[in-house]
Design a protein around this motif. Structure first.
Motif, PDB file in Angstrom:
ATOM      1  N   ILE A  57       0.842  -1.195   0.000  1.00  0.00           N
ATOM      2  CA  ILE A  57       0.000   0.000   0.000  1.00  0.00           C
ATOM      3  C   ILE A  57       0.878   1.246   0.000  1.00  0.00           C
ATOM      4  O   ILE A  57       0.594   2.232  -0.698  1.00  0.00           O
ATOM      5  CB  ILE A  57      -0.948   0.020   1.209  1.00  0.00           C
ATOM      6  N   GLY A  58       1.963   1.204   0.773  1.00  0.00           N
ATOM      7  CA  GLY A  58       2.884   2.332   0.791  1.00  0.00           C
ATOM      8  C   GLY A  58       3.437   2.629  -0.586  1.00  0.00           C
ATOM      9  O   GLY A  58       3.506   3.788  -1.019  1.00  0.00           O
ATOM     10  N   LYS A  59       3.814   1.574  -1.297  1.00  0.00           N
ATOM     11  CA  LYS A  59       4.346   1.773  -2.648  1.00  0.00           C
ATOM     12  C   LYS A  59       3.276   2.310  -3.591  1.00  0.00           C
ATOM     13  O   LYS A  59       3.545   3.169  -4.447  1.00  0.00           O
ATOM     14  CB  LYS A  59       4.913   0.469  -3.192  1.00  0.00           C
ATOM     15  N   LEU A  60       2.055   1.828  -3.425  1.00  0.00           N
ATOM     16  CA  LEU A  60       0.963   2.312  -4.268  1.00  0.00           C
ATOM     17  C   LEU A  60       0.680   3.786  -3.989  1.00  0.00           C
ATOM     18  O   LEU A  60       0.414   4.554  -4.920  1.00  0.00           O
ATOM     19  CB  LEU A  60      -0.293   1.474  -4.029  1.00  0.00           C
ATOM     20  N   LEU A  61       0.749   4.188  -2.730  1.00  0.00           N
ATOM     21  CA  LEU A  61       0.540   5.605  -2.404  1.00  0.00           C
ATOM     22  C   LEU A  61       1.577   6.481  -3.109  1.00  0.00           C
ATOM     23  O   LEU A  61       1.247   7.523  -3.674  1.00  0.00           O
ATOM     24  CB  LEU A  61       0.612   5.816  -0.892  1.00  0.00           C
ATOM     25  N   THR A  62       2.838   6.058  -3.039  1.00  0.00           N
ATOM     26  CA  THR A  62       3.899   6.812  -3.723  1.00  0.00           C
ATOM     27  C   THR A  62       3.603   6.921  -5.216  1.00  0.00           C
ATOM     28  O   THR A  62       3.718   8.004  -5.810  1.00  0.00           O
ATOM     29  CB  THR A  62       5.258   6.135  -3.516  1.00  0.00           C
ATOM     30  N   LEU A  63       3.191   5.816  -5.804  1.00  0.00           N
ATOM     31  CA  LEU A  63       2.908   5.787  -7.242  1.00  0.00           C
ATOM     32  C   LEU A  63       1.717   6.672  -7.586  1.00  0.00           C
ATOM     33  O   LEU A  63       1.743   7.420  -8.577  1.00  0.00           O
ATOM     34  CB  LEU A  63       2.652   4.348  -7.680  1.00  0.00           C
ATOM     35  N   LEU A  64       0.668   6.625  -6.778  1.00  0.00           N
ATOM     36  CA  LEU A  64      -0.520   7.438  -7.045  1.00  0.00           C
ATOM     37  C   LEU A  64      -0.210   8.930  -6.954  1.00  0.00           C
ATOM     38  O   LEU A  64      -0.710   9.722  -7.753  1.00  0.00           O
ATOM     39  CB  LEU A  64      -1.634   7.076  -6.067  1.00  0.00           C
ATOM     40  N   VAL A  65       0.604   9.301  -5.967  1.00  0.00           N
ATOM     41  CA  VAL A  65       0.982  10.710  -5.854  1.00  0.00           C
ATOM     42  C   VAL A  65       1.762  11.144  -7.087  1.00  0.00           C
ATOM     43  O   VAL A  65       1.517  12.228  -7.653  1.00  0.00           O
ATOM     44  CB  VAL A  65       1.808  10.957  -4.574  1.00  0.00           C
ATOM     45  N   LYS A  66       2.693  10.310  -7.534  1.00  0.00           N
ATOM     46  CA  LYS A  66       3.481  10.638  -8.733  1.00  0.00           C
ATOM     47  C   LYS A  66       2.578  10.769  -9.956  1.00  0.00           C
ATOM     48  O   LYS A  66       2.702  11.725 -10.738  1.00  0.00           O
ATOM     49  CB  LYS A  66       4.544   9.574  -8.970  1.00  0.00           C
ATOM     50  N   ILE A  67       1.679   9.828 -10.133  1.00  0.00           N
ATOM     51  CA  ILE A  67       0.794   9.844 -11.300  1.00  0.00           C
ATOM     52  C   ILE A  67      -0.100  11.071 -11.278  1.00  0.00           C
ATOM     53  O   ILE A  67      -0.358  11.704 -12.314  1.00  0.00           O
ATOM     54  CB  ILE A  67      -0.055   8.557 -11.342  1.00  0.00           C
ATOM     55  N   SER A  68      -0.588  11.432 -10.092  1.00  0.00           N
ATOM     56  CA  SER A  68      -1.520  12.551  -9.975  1.00  0.00           C
ATOM     57  C   SER A  68      -0.849  13.898 -10.170  1.00  0.00           C
ATOM     58  O   SER A  68      -1.516  14.889 -10.488  1.00  0.00           O
ATOM     59  CB  SER A  68      -2.204  12.527  -8.606  1.00  0.00           C
ATOM     60  N   GLY A  69       0.464  13.940  -9.957  1.00  0.00           N
ATOM     61  CA  GLY A  69       1.168  15.220 -10.037  1.00  0.00           C
ATOM     62  C   GLY A  69       0.844  16.151  -8.887  1.00  0.00           C
ATOM     63  O   GLY A  69       1.013  17.373  -8.994  1.00  0.00           O
ATOM     64  N   ALA A  70       0.401  15.584  -7.768  1.00  0.00           N
ATOM     65  CA  ALA A  70      -0.004  16.387  -6.617  1.00  0.00           C
ATOM     66  C   ALA A  70       1.143  17.236  -6.091  1.00  0.00           C
ATOM     67  O   ALA A  70       2.292  16.811  -6.073  1.00  0.00           O
ATOM     68  CB  ALA A  70      -0.532  15.476  -5.512  1.00  0.00           C
ATOM     69  N   LYS A  71       0.800  18.423  -5.648  1.00  0.00           N
ATOM     70  CA  LYS A  71       1.766  19.331  -5.016  1.00  0.00           C
ATOM     71  C   LYS A  71       1.434  19.573  -3.548  1.00  0.00           C
ATOM     72  O   LYS A  71       2.310  19.964  -2.775  1.00  0.00           O
ATOM     73  CB  LYS A  71       1.807  20.661  -5.758  1.00  0.00           C
ATOM     74  N   ALA A  72       0.187  19.354  -3.172  1.00  0.00           N
ATOM     75  CA  ALA A  72      -0.246  19.556  -1.785  1.00  0.00           C
ATOM     76  C   ALA A  72      -1.048  18.328  -1.350  1.00  0.00           C
ATOM     77  O   ALA A  72      -2.077  18.007  -1.949  1.00  0.00           O
ATOM     78  CB  ALA A  72      -1.094  20.814  -1.649  1.00  0.00           C
TER      79      ALA A  72
END
Length: 210
Positions: free
Chosen positions: A39-54
């Motif tokens: 799940i931790g790895k998926l969270l990292t991947l989702l943040v990268k894919i989303s391009g989130a800044k905040a």
């Protein structure tokens, strides 16, 4: 080999930083309810894919998920983390500092609903919101997530399958009913595009429509 073990063997590697977080949680006699490595790895991947800044994290514990979330951010991205207990927030911040992310996170302590009110008063908005806190408040956290989300933001919540108990006949456990209500809202809210992944204890992923 079970499916979970197969996924774990392929996609999670030794990680001294995250192992240290788990050791610190144990050393401080805290419940080890951090997200699992996959799940931790998926969270990292989702943040990268989303391009989130905040990013907004509801539930810090010892900083495990916080590290995973910040790992997905760009250089200028920031994490805002809500934690009920001062000592938990202090440990989480200590662990994020050790991981090199101490200046990338701000903690709000106390009841999350009050902290969410404060964030709205401060006119904060977020591109990625991760919910992993007290289950009876999941529907309330979803309401707040929608108020604080930027268009196109991702709202992600952990433990939404409750070891399969959400699929069982009605049982005498109010927490399950709150999670069911949360899942049904995520599935049917016209402002969201969503799905639940049966990984870990269930991860809900929703995108706020633009």
């Amino acid at each position: 080999m079970k499916i979970e073990e197969y996924i774990h063997s392929l996609f999670t590697k030794d990680d001294r930083i995250l192992d240290d977080v788990l050791e610190s949680i144990h050393a401080n006699s805290m419940r080890n309810i951090s997200v699992p490595p996959e799940i931790g790895k998926l969270l990292t991947l989702l943040v990268k894919i989303s391009g989130a800044k905040a990013i907004l994290e509801i539930g810090a514990l010892g900083g495990y998920s916080g590290i995973c979330l910040v790992r997905g951010l760009g250089e200028k991205g920031q994490l805002t983390s809500l934690e009920l207990m001062d000592e938990y927030a202090e440990l989480a911040h200590k662990n994020l500092k050790k991981a090199g992310f101490g200046d990338r996170v701000t903690y709000y302590t106390g009841e999350a609903l009050k902290s969410l009110e404060q964030l709205e008063a401060e006119q904060k908005k977020f591109d990625f919101i991760f919910i992993d806190a007290d289950k009876p408040n999941y529907p309330n956290y979803l309401d707040w997530a929608l108020r604080l989300a930027n268009p196109g933001a991702l709202i992600v919540a952990d433990n939404v399958l409750q070891r399969g108990r959400v699929c069982e006949e009605p049982i005498d456990d109010p927490r399950i009913e709150f999670i069911r209500a949360f899942n049904e809202r995520v599935a049917n809210d016209p402002n969201l595009e969503s799905i639940i992944l049966p990984i870990g204890d269930g991860l809900s992923i929703a995108r706020v429509k633009q």
